[in-house]
Design an enzyme around this catalytic site. Structure first.
Site, PDB file in Angstrom:
ATOM      1  N   GLU A 176       0.825  -1.214   0.000  1.00  0.00           N
ATOM      2  CA  GLU A 176       0.000   0.000   0.000  1.00  0.00           C
ATOM      3  C   GLU A 176       0.859   1.265   0.000  1.00  0.00           C
ATOM      4  O   GLU A 176       0.362   2.365  -0.140  1.00  0.00           O
ATOM      5  CB  GLU A 176      -0.971  -0.009   1.182  1.00  0.00           C
ATOM      6  CG  GLU A 176      -0.348  -0.047   2.575  1.00  0.00           C
ATOM      7  CD  GLU A 176      -0.008  -1.472   3.055  1.00  0.00           C
ATOM      8  OE1 GLU A 176       0.511  -2.282   2.250  1.00  0.00           O
ATOM      9  OE2 GLU A 176      -0.232  -1.745   4.251  1.00  0.00           O
ATOM     10  N   SER A 226       8.336  -9.112   5.259  1.00  0.00           N
ATOM     11  CA  SER A 226       9.133  -9.326   6.475  1.00  0.00           C
ATOM     12  C   SER A 226       8.855 -10.710   7.071  1.00  0.00           C
ATOM     13  O   SER A 226       7.793 -11.296   6.822  1.00  0.00           O
ATOM     14  CB  SER A 226       8.807  -8.234   7.493  1.00  0.00           C
ATOM     15  OG  SER A 226       7.433  -8.275   7.795  1.00  0.00           O
ATOM     16  N   CYS A 281      16.208  -6.842  -0.010  1.00  0.00           N
ATOM     17  CA  CYS A 281      16.313  -8.078   0.769  1.00  0.00           C
ATOM     18  C   CYS A 281      17.674  -8.726   0.535  1.00  0.00           C
ATOM     19  O   CYS A 281      18.087  -9.590   1.292  1.00  0.00           O
ATOM     20  CB  CYS A 281      15.217  -9.038   0.389  1.00  0.00           C
ATOM     21  SG  CYS A 281      15.320  -9.495  -1.326  1.00  0.00           S
TER      22      CYS A 281
END
Ligand code: NAD
Length: 497
Positions: A176, A226, A281
Site C-alpha cells: 500500500e 518481512s 532483501c
C-alpha cells in the site's frame, strides 16, 4: 488528490471500501496520492471473476499464452521510463537503480515467453509391455500474490508472469506504500491481449490479505515481505489448504578474507549496503572482516560512506535516495541509536543529514558501525536501511560459523582469491543464494530466487524452474490400448517381470 484504484476484470474499480491509505513522495515528504484499501468483499468478488476467467485461460494453448507475454514484454520496454519514474516517485530509490529493478522483472517475462518449451512434459514409451506413461503439469486455478514496498515492479513480476504463463489467473495485493506501478503493469498486460479477469490488482492492507488467506477458491499464495508476516502467511495459508511460498527478511553477510582484492570488496560492499538505501532483501548489512583485514577495511569504507551522494532519486548525481516513509526513517534512526547504546563503534553517523530544498524528505546518510558483536540487536535484527555493521572474526571457520548461526539465510558472499576457501564456503554455507566475489548474488530469471532458514517458509523458490513447479501440479498418466486379448483380474501389485 490522485486516487489509486483497484484493477479488476480489465478495468479500474473503486470497489466497496471507504478506507484510504496515504502514498508519499519520499524525497519531498509530501503526500501525492490516496490508495483505496480494499475490503473482504472486494477480494471475494475479484476471486469469482478470476475463477471464471480461469475456465478459458487455462485451456489456451501455451503458444497463445506466450504470444501475449511477448507483447507484454514489448510494452514494458516501451513504457519503461514511465514505470521507472513511478517507482522513483513512490519508493524513492534513484532512477538508474529503479530502471535496473524493472529490467530484472522484465527478465521473468522473457523467461515466461518460453512457456511452450518449459511446459513440455515427460514421456516413457513401454513403462510396461505396451504400456506408455507420461507426466504433465497443469495449472492450479486462482493464485494470489502479496508483495513488499521495496521492489514495487520486480517482486510482483517474480510471481504473476510465471503464474499466468502456466495457465493460472492471478490476484495481486501490492504494498500500500507504492501501488501505482502494479496498476500500470495491469493496464499494459490488458493492452497486450490478456483476457479480462486473468490478472487483477486489489489494493489494501491486512483486511485484503486475511481475505486471501481464507478464500477457498484461491489455490496458491506467494508472499514476499518481512519474516513475522511471512510466517503468518505460511501458517494460515497452509491451514486453509493452500500451496504457499513465503519469502521473509534477511541479514546478509559479506565475508572479507585477508587475501581478497580489498578495493573490489569495498566497492562491492558500498553498492550492496547503501544501494537503494539498504532497502533490499539482498542488501549486505554485515561485513565480516577475517584475520587482520578489519582496520584497513573500515578505513576504506568510512571514506567512501562519508562521500556518498545522497539526494532525490531523479537527480542524476544521487547515489542513494531517501527511505520510503517517515516511520521507516524513524525506525532506522532508532536502530542507529540502539547500536551506540549497545556499545558498537559508530564510525560514520548519517542521522543528522539534511538536504537543502528537501528538508521534509525521508533522508538519512550512510551509517557505518565497527566492533559489532554477535549478541547485539543491531547484528541480529534486520534494519532495512543504509547501515553497515562490521564484525571481526579471527579466521575463516569463525566467519562461516557466524553466518550459519544467524536466523536468516537469504544471501551471502565471500571476497577471496583462494579457490579452496571459496569452494568450501559455497558448499557448507547455510544460505540460499551465494556470491563468490559477487556482492549481490541475485539469481537470473531462468534460475530461481529464494533464501533458507527464516528467510523463506515453504518449499519452492520464486520464478525460473521452481516458479513453474509452484504454479503447476503434476499429473502422470499410464495408458495401454489392449487389442483383442482380455486379461484376468490381478490381485497383486503389478511389477515388471
Ligand atoms: P511487510 O511484511 O511489512 O509487508 C509485506 C506485505 O504484507 C505488504 O503487502 C503488506 O500490506 C502486508 N502486510 C503487512 N502487515 C501485515 C499484517 N499484519 N497482516 C497481513 N498482511 C500484512 O514488508 P515491507 O516492509 O513491505 O517490505 C520489507 C520486507 O520485505 C523486509 O523484511 C525485506 O527483507 C523483505 N523482502 C524480502 C524479500 C525476499 O526475497 N526474501 C524480497 C523483498 C523484500
Amino acid at each position: 488528490m490522485n486516487l489509486i484504484q483497484h484493477f479488476v476484470n480489465g478495468n479500474l474499480s473503486k470497489g466497496d471500501s471507504n478506507r484510504r491509505g496515504k502514498v508519499f513522495n519520499p524525497a519531498t515528504g509530501e503526500q501525492t496520492s490516496e490508495v483505496i484499501l480494499g475490503s473482504k468483499k472486494d477480494l471475494d468478488n475479484t476471486v469469482l471473476i478470476a475463477k471464471k476467467a480461469f475456465e478459458s485461460w487455462s485451456l489456451k494453448p501455451p503458444l497463445q499464452r506466450a504470444r501475449v507475454m511477448f507483447k507484454f514484454k514489448e510494452l514494458i520496454e516501451k513504457n519503461s521510463d514511465e514505470i521507472t519514474k513511478m517507482i522513483v516517485a513512490e519508493h524513492g530509490k534513484v532512477y538508474e537503480d529503479a530502471k535496473g529493478s524493472l529490467t530484472r522483472g522484465l527478465e521473468v517475462v522473457e523467461f515466461a515467453c518460453g512457456i511452450p518449451q518449459i511446459l513440455k512434459g515427460e514421456f516413457t514409451e513401454n513403462v510396461g509391455s505396451e504400456v506408455d506413461s507420461w507426466s504433465i503439469r497443469q495449472p492450479l486455478g486462482v493464485c494470489a500474490g502479496i508483495t513488499p514496498f521495496n521492489f514495487p515492479a520486480m517482486v510482483p513480476m517474480w510471481m504473476f508472469p510465471m503464474a499466468i504463463a502456466c495457465g493460472n489467473t492471478f490476484i495481486l495485493k501490492p504494498s500500500e506504500k507504492d501501488p501505482s506501478c502494479s496498476i500500470k503493469l495491469a493496464e499494459l498486460f490488458k493492452e497486450s491481449g490478456l483476457p479480462d479477469g486473468v490478472f487483477n490488482v486489489v489494493n489494501g492492507d491486512k483486511e485484503v490479505v486475511d481475505a486471501i488467506l481464507v478464500n477457498k477458491d484461491i489455490q496458491a499464495v506467494s508472499f514476499v515481505g518481512s519474516t513475522p508476516i511471512a510466517k503468518y502467511i505460511y501458517e494460515n495459508a497452509a491451514k486453509n489448504e493452500k500451496r504457499v511460498q513465503a519469502l521473509g527478511g534477511a541479514k546478509n553477510h559479506c565475508v572479507v578474507m585477508p587475501d581478497c582484492d580489498l578495493d573490489q570488496a569495498v566497492n562491492g560492499l558500498m553498492g550492496a549496503a547503501y544501494g537503494s538505501a539498504g532497502e533490499r532483501c539482498m542488501a549486505q548489512s554485515v561485513a565480516v572482516a577475517v584475520g587482520g583485514i578489519g582496520d584497513k577495511l573500515v578505513e576504506k569504507l568510512s571514506r567512501k560512506v562519508e562521500a556518498l551522494k545522497v539526494g532525490p532519486g531523479m537527480d542524476k548525481n544521487s547515489e542513494m535516495g531517501p527511505l520510503v516513509t517517515k516511520e521507516h526513517l524513524e525506525k532506522v534512526k532508532g536502530y542507529v541509536d540502539l547500536g551506540v547504546k549497545e556499545g558498537a563503534k559508530l564510525v560514520v553517523d548519517g542521522r543528522s543529514l539534511k538536504l537543502q530544498g528537501y528538508e521534509k524528505g525521508f533522508f538519512i546518510g550512510g551509517c557505518l558501525f565497527d566492533d559489532v558483536k554477535k549478541d547485539m540487536r543491531i547484528y541480529n535484527e534486520e534494519i532495512f536501511g543504509p547501515v553497515l555493521s562490521v564484525v571481526r572474526a579471527n579466521d575463516f571457520s569463525e566467519a562461516t560459523q557466524l553466518v550459519n548461526d544467524h536466523e536468516f539465510g537469504n544471501g551471502v558472499s565471500i571476497f577471496t582469491r583462494d579457490g579452496d576457501a571459496a569452494r568450501s564456503f559455497s558448499s557448507k554455507i547455510k544460505v540460499g543464494m551465494v556470491g563468490i566475489n559477487i556482492p549481490i548474488p541475485v539469481p537470473m530469471a531462468f534460475h530461481s530466487f529464494g533464501g533458507w532458514k527464516r528467510s523463506l517458509f515453504g518449499d519452492q523458490h520464486m520464478h525460473g524452474p521452481e516458479g513453474v513447479r509452484f504454479y503447476t501440479k503434476l499429473k502422470t498418466v499410464t495408458s495401454r490400448w489392449p487389442s483383442g486379448i482380455r486379461s484376468n483380474p490381478e490381485f497383486v501389485m503389478p511389477t515388471m517381470k
